[in-house]
Design an enzyme around this catalytic site. Structure first.
Site, PDB file in Angstrom:
ATOM      1  CD  GLU A   1     -17.406 -27.340 -16.264  1.00 43.10           C
ATOM      2  OE1 GLU A   1     -16.158 -27.326 -16.292  1.00 43.10           O
ATOM      3  OE2 GLU A   1     -18.111 -26.534 -16.902  1.00 43.10           O
TER       4      GLU A   1
ATOM      5  CD  GLU B   1      -6.510 -30.461 -15.569  1.00 47.09           C
ATOM      6  OE1 GLU B   1      -7.672 -30.823 -15.897  1.00 47.09           O
ATOM      7  OE2 GLU B   1      -5.540 -31.219 -15.583  1.00 47.09           O
TER       8      GLU B   1
ATOM      9  CB  CYS C   1     -18.710 -23.433 -19.871  1.00 43.11           C
ATOM     10  SG  CYS C   1     -19.124 -22.333 -21.205  1.00 43.11           S
TER      11      CYS C   1
ATOM     12  CE  LYS D   1      -5.540 -26.696 -30.029  1.00 39.09           C
ATOM     13  NZ  LYS D   1      -6.348 -27.908 -30.287  1.00 39.09           N
TER      14      LYS D   1
ATOM     15  N   GLY E   1     -12.257 -23.052 -22.428  1.00 36.75           N
ATOM     16  CA  GLY E   1     -12.029 -24.471 -22.164  1.00 36.75           C
ATOM     17  C   GLY E   1     -12.025 -24.739 -20.672  1.00 36.75           C
TER      18      GLY E   1
ATOM     19  CD  GLU F   1     -16.737 -19.251 -21.381  1.00 39.74           C
ATOM     20  OE1 GLU F   1     -16.733 -20.010 -20.375  1.00 39.74           O
ATOM     21  OE2 GLU F   1     -17.296 -19.513 -22.449  1.00 39.74           O
TER      22      GLU F   1
END
Lengths: 497, 293
Positions: free
Chosen positions: A407, A257, A310, A202, A254, A276
């Site tokens: 972040e 959270e 990231c 997805k 992603g 990750e």
């Protein structure tokens, strides 16, 4: 100088500033947009099909806010269809195929990506907002390289793990982010295919288009139907993949959270998991660093892909003796960054990926100002429409400021200082994250000493944001677990017996 | 004094990235004209004659005969023997005469001969002196000898501008190039220059970037604007545009003039003219339509 000509007078303003003006400016040099289809369907069982519900969503160009296409919105029923197709393909065809035959398909996909690279990088830029220079020179070459790399492993798995045999797992559910849409698809799909697994992938809600063009390539490459399925949609489709009973493995890239939610959701099931997640990497500059290259590394570390990375070097740690010179050089370098139309070949900083992300960046930057850090932001013109944020850095940042801890995922850098190597290590590790770090020094022994003490999955020395399919990538602590890339990248997709 | 080391991987990457800027349309035309105005049109051969130098001076004045929009070059660069010829040929123009001196290209001569070489060139009418540093002394660690020599040459130059040639191919490392650049600027250079053009390895983008960054750091510290001259090996418009991009994005607009940036070149001129004609007319002309001087 002699004769009639007089040397230009240097106007010294703000204690001697270089003048980056428009005496000789670059004319616009945009790539032509690709003609997209008006409507994109889901890719299930080798065919393009609409969502069962018939629902669609609109995907936009973040640089113009114009709609690019309508895309099918998958729900539980569509995910179920995709998983069933994957299971069938896994059992009947893919897991039984000779590894060397599997490799041929993956090689074919890699070559076709190279052939269509130009079109793909333009679509990537239109849909995601990243500068064409990056999608052309970094994303697309790496996408092809990943497929080539893992194609090579497909028939060598017997030699990959000494004394053990590697067996495929089954159906892998893969959920990827919007910052490197096609590259993340490659990172996920290539090792899964090489190890003999089937895939339901997805793409992120805001950037579905390149993955669907990859689906066209996969179809054209004659990959057996159902081996790769691509379902577009929102978080609902992602949740449906995570919660589907017949998925054997979840790979997610992603936010931390969402990563935590996924880990909770699959606790107690048979599903294997790799995550990750986010990062807040320390980029450490020592006094004995090659300063100009380090400044370039700082720029590349945080402003690459608008900071939507990231592993971005978002926490700059500078040794106190060189704070002034680094700040000055960083500011002068910042002023030469070209912000604007992502399709322009001279653009360095493109559009922020979405309105939501822009709001998040703005609110964190506001908190930085409120908490007392000093903001340095360039004053370039921005296009009228679209989502934009001017490259920014903060000085006088304290470790306790939100901008030093959270972040930001945007073109915003927080500069902190340190006095000794011990202090640098302590500060660098003082974060819930642990994805990456950078060390800048001309002294080889120092590189090894520092790197071995940093709790981060990737440590770059005298460079930053370098990627290669042969090199494993992944995090410590809240940045996740499992490795992608390299030999290590095979592990999450095999059972060792 | 602010000093730093150079990471060769990093500087080469940066130079290559800057070399990718897309220069199109009006930017290209403007860039080519700018580059033409920055050329030190050069002939430095044992077989140089008065006739050859006169022909080159004509080219320097009117690079594209019949087109007044094309600027003249910044200077002609010749051996001391040719200064008088060049002076006559360039009388009444803005074009400077640059003479190589100090025992060019090796510099392996006694100091008094080097200084006399400079004084004589200035007396003959040179506006600019292109000197070579003592690479042997530099590489054997006698940095003050190199610096003292530059300072004395500067004194001998009087009003003439001093360009200091590092001969970067012989210094080999970027660290050496940075060190030599800094030393030259402190000792009184008005310009720093990469090469004599007598070695197969001459100017490159990363070497030029290292020198431009040294110029920038020197300016940060002192406020003095030092010029830069890459020389040798720059033959195409495309290359020239890359150098201009380096200047634009490293030092900014102040340096984007012939006062502070020069190309030491002989064959570059015709490629610039060919590209300019192509931009103006929409088609390429045969090389035979551009005079070889």
């Amino acid at each position: 100088m002699k004769k009639n000509s007089e040397a230009p007078h240097l106007e010294i303003v703000e204690s001697r500033r270089l003048l980056f003006g428009d005496l000789w400016d670059y004319a616009p040099s945009p790539e032509k947009p690709v003609n997209l289809k008006k409507h994109y369907d889901l890719f299930i069982d080798g065919k393009f099909v609409p969502a069962k519900s018939g629902k669609t969503f609109s995907t936009i160009n973040p640089a113009t806010e114009e709609s690019l296409a309508e895309v099918a919105l998958a729900d539980e029923a569509d995910v179920d269809r995709a998983v069933k197709a994957a299971r069938k393909a896994y059992q009947n065809v893919w897991s039984k195929m000779k590894p060397a035959e599997r490799a041929k398909y993956i090689y074919r996909i890699a070559r076709m990506i190279q052939e269509k690279a130009r079109e793909l990088c333009i679509i990537e830029t239109m849909n995601g907002g990243k500068p064409i220079r990056e999608s052309r020179d970094i994303d697309l070459p790496l996408v092809a390289a990943h497929f080539f790399f893992y194609a090579g492993w497909a028939d060598k798995l017997d030699y990959a793990f000494a004394g053990r045999k590697a067996r495929s797992i089954g159906v892998a559910g893969q959920i990827i982010p919007w910052n490197f849409p096609l590259l993340m698809a490659a990172w996920k799909i290539a090792p899964a295919l090489a190890t003999g697994n089937a895939v339901v992938l997805k793409p992120a809600e805001t950037t579905p288009l390149t993955a669907l063009h990859l689906a066209e390539i996969i179809q054209e490459a004659d990959l057996p139907p159902g081996v790769v399925n691509i379902v577009t949609g929102d978080g609902g489709a992602g949740a449906a993949i995570v919660n589907h009973k017949d998925v054997d493995k979840i790979a997610f890239t992603g936010s931390t959270e969402v990563g935590k939610m996924i880990q909770k959701a699959i606790a107690g099931t048979k599903k294997k998991l790799t995550l990750e997640l986010g990062g807040k990497a320390a980029n450490i500059i020592f006094e004995d660093a090659p300063i100009d290259q380090a400044v370039e590394g700082i720029i590349n570390g945080i402003y690459f892909n608008q900071g939507h990375v990231c592993c971005a070097g978002s926490r700059l740690l500078v040794q106190e003796g060189i704070v002034d010179v680094v700040t000055r050089k960083l500011w002068d370098r910042l002023r030469t960054l070209r912000v604007g139309n992502p399709l322009d070949k001279n653009t360095d900083i493109g559009a922020i990926n979405s309105k939501m992300q822009l709001e998040k960046i703005c609110s964190l930057v506001e908190s930085g100002v409120d908490e007392g850090a000093r903001m340095h932001q360039i004053t370039c013109d921005l296009p009228e429409r679209g989502f934009w944020f001017r490259p920014t850095f903060f000085t006088e940042v304290a470790q306790s400021h939100r901008i030093a801890q959270e972040e930001i995922f945007g073109p915003v850098l927080s500069m902190l200082t340190f006095r000794t190597p011990e202090e640098a290590i302590e500060r660098a590790n003082n974060t819930p994250y642990g994805l990456s770090a950078g060390v800048w020094t001309d002294k080889g022994s120092k590189i090894f000493k520092i790197a071995s003490k940093l709790r981060a999955g990737v440590v770059w020395a005298n460079t930053y944001n370098q990627f290669d399919p042969a090199s494993p990538f992944g995090g410590y602590k809240e940045s996740g677990f499992g490795r992608e890339g390299g030999l290590h990248g095979l592990m999450p997709y095999v059972e060792l017996i | 004094m602010f000093q730093t080391t150079i990471d060769h991987v990093g500087v080469e990457e940066r130079a290559a990235k800057l070399g990718q800027r897309s220069i199109k349309a009006a930017t290209k035309v403007q860039g080519i004209k700018l580059a033409l105005s920055m050329i030190d049109l050069t002939t430095l051969e044992g077989k140089d004659s008065a006739g050859k130098v006169r022909a080159m001076c004509q080219k320097a004045k009117h690079p594209l005969p019949g087109n007044s929009e094309v600027p003249h070059v910044a200077a002609v660069c010749v051996y001391p023997n040719m200064i008088t010829v060049a002076k006559q040929a360039l009388a009444g123009t803005d074009i400077n005469i640059a003479a190589v001196a100090t025992g060019f290209p090796s510099g392996q001569y006694p100091l008094d001969i080097k200084l006399n070489d400079v004084r004589s060139a200035v007396n003959l009418g040179a506006d600019e002196i292109d000197m070579v540093i003592d690479r042997g002394a530099f590489l054997s660690g006698h940095l003050s000898k190199v610096a003292d020599e530059i300072a004395l040459v500067k004194e001998a130059c009087g009003a003439a501008h001093l360009k200091v040639i590092l001969e970067t191919a012989e210094l080999e490392t970027y660290d050496n190039i940075r060190k030599a650049s800094w030393l030259s600027m402190e000792a009184g250079a008005d310009f720093i220059k990469t090469s004599t053009g007598k070695l197969s390895q001459a100017a490159t983008l990363p070497i030029t970037l290292v020198m431009l960054e040294a110029i920038r750091d020197y300016w940060y510290e002192t406020g003095k604007v030092i010029g830069m001259k890459p020389a040798g090996g720059i033959r195409t418009s495309k290359d020239a545009m890359k150098y201009l991009v380096l200047v634009k994005e490293t030092l900014g607009d102040v340096w984007l003039t012939p006062h502070y940036f020069r190309f030491g070149a002989s064959t570059l001129t015709n490629d610039l003219l060919m590209q300019l004609t192509k931009e103006m007319t929409g088609m390429y002309q045969s090389v035979d339509y551009f005079t070889v001087d």
